[in-house]
Scaffold this motif. Sequence first.
Motif, PDB file in Angstrom:
ATOM      1  N   ASN A 208       8.368  -8.076  -3.000  1.00  0.00           N
ATOM      2  CA  ASN A 208       7.745  -7.453  -2.023  1.00  0.00           C
ATOM      3  C   ASN A 208       7.068  -6.186  -2.947  1.00  0.00           C
ATOM      4  N   ASP A 209       7.819  -5.723  -3.910  1.00  0.00           N
ATOM      5  CA  ASP A 209       7.161  -4.298  -4.607  1.00  0.00           C
ATOM      6  C   ASP A 209       6.104  -4.879  -5.398  1.00  0.00           C
ATOM      7  N   GLY A 210       6.069  -6.151  -5.975  1.00  0.00           N
ATOM      8  CA  GLY A 210       5.014  -6.538  -6.973  1.00  0.00           C
ATOM      9  C   GLY A 210       4.008  -7.402  -6.416  1.00  0.00           C
ATOM     10  N   LYS A 211       3.987  -7.877  -5.247  1.00  0.00           N
ATOM     11  CA  LYS A 211       2.826  -8.930  -4.970  1.00  0.00           C
ATOM     12  C   LYS A 211       1.629  -8.198  -4.959  1.00  0.00           C
ATOM     13  N   ALA A 212       1.482  -7.169  -4.844  1.00  0.00           N
ATOM     14  CA  ALA A 212       0.049  -6.455  -4.765  1.00  0.00           C
ATOM     15  C   ALA A 212      -0.584  -6.601  -6.047  1.00  0.00           C
TER      16      ALA A 212
ATOM     17  N   ARG B 131       4.018  -2.647 -13.526  1.00  0.00           N
ATOM     18  CA  ARG B 131       3.960  -3.825 -12.143  1.00  0.00           C
ATOM     19  C   ARG B 131       2.950  -3.573 -11.392  1.00  0.00           C
ATOM     20  N   THR B 132       2.411  -2.420 -11.159  1.00  0.00           N
ATOM     21  CA  THR B 132       1.452  -2.170 -10.180  1.00  0.00           C
ATOM     22  C   THR B 132       0.294  -1.673 -10.891  1.00  0.00           C
ATOM     23  N   VAL B 133      -1.017  -1.905 -10.037  1.00  0.00           N
ATOM     24  CA  VAL B 133      -2.318  -1.327 -10.598  1.00  0.00           C
ATOM     25  C   VAL B 133      -2.377   0.002 -11.001  1.00  0.00           C
ATOM     26  N   GLY B 134      -1.971   0.690 -10.225  1.00  0.00           N
ATOM     27  CA  GLY B 134      -1.698   2.106 -10.517  1.00  0.00           C
ATOM     28  C   GLY B 134      -0.991   2.456 -11.939  1.00  0.00           C
ATOM     29  N   ALA B 135       0.234   2.092 -11.680  1.00  0.00           N
ATOM     30  CA  ALA B 135       1.172   2.221 -13.112  1.00  0.00           C
ATOM     31  C   ALA B 135       0.536   1.742 -14.305  1.00  0.00           C
ATOM     32  N   THR B 136      -0.408   0.518 -13.954  1.00  0.00           N
ATOM     33  CA  THR B 136      -0.872   0.115 -15.232  1.00  0.00           C
ATOM     34  C   THR B 136      -2.150   0.730 -15.774  1.00  0.00           C
TER      35      THR B 136
END
Length: 337
Positions: A286-290, A211-216
């Motif tokens: 809110n958690d994912g809009k980045a 869900r985030t760039v870092g986790a991806t």
Amino acid sequence: MPKSHTLFNALVFSLAVGGVSLSAPVAQAADKVTIMVGGYEKQIYLPAKLAESLGYFKDEGLDVELLNEPAGVDAENQLLAGAVQGVVGFYDHCVDLQAKGKFVESIVQFSQAPGEVELVSAKHPEIKSAADLKGKSVGVTGLGSSTNFLTHYLVTKAGLQSGDVTSVPVGAGTTFIAAMQQDTIQAGMTTEPTISRLLKTKEATVLVDMRTVGATRAALGGTYPAASFYVESDWVDAHKETAQKLANAFVKTLRFISSHSAAEIAEKMPKDFYVGDKDGYVAALNDGKAMFTPDGVMPEDGPKTVLAVLSQGNKDIQGKPIDLSKTYTSEFVKKVK
């Protein structure tokens, strides 16, 4: 004065009195565009409905009709059949289709992370890694969909063969949840708000989070451009003005997302998208809009990551000469004022 002149002058006078200017430009008909969205209630594809809600399509003189298709692969098929002019779906289809001799390209890149999660049913605590999916049925939105591509990558990266896992097309939302509740699938890949709904009821746990760039980057080895607006390359060449208008509307929408809170964005969305839990919807957003790009520009390292992921055990891609420069363009988004 000749009778014809008298009649002409009378006509001019009557038009003036009626408020009609002979020099006024004739209103231009709005450009009609039909776009298929691979599940427009999914938060990953939020820019489509948000652009409509904010009136940005109309501001550009566009008459846009959004059609809903739960699986991205089916939206892709509608595009190739000529039923729609564009698709809001994953960029990886542009790469996959080129290997099959079809040329489509992303002209606005919505996100730089998939926004997907591999969930495991709470009924199967024995599944602790992708390797434990051997012999299991795993949910995807559709066969040949981006969730199928990503699932295939995760299991082959874990050392399994493609035949070790059965992909089951279950869509998203209610149908995905039902499949997990009925044990039709023991794990599956899905997006928000489906993720939060299953985590809230404790019917599932997270196996792989993208869900985030870092986790991806941790899961896939790099930035993974996902949700996008893509069209056939021939259509772009023939409709550059309309393509620019669409880019204008979508980039303005991405700017709105980056400059407004999740709560403010949620207020612009159809209420049924909350699925009875507005607070949960806002929290997930809110958690994912980045994940969304602020300008629609393709991340520089993204296409290479997508090609690497698709090439992992995918016979349609392996050994095929893929020209990534033909799978996307930033020509239009960089012209948005």
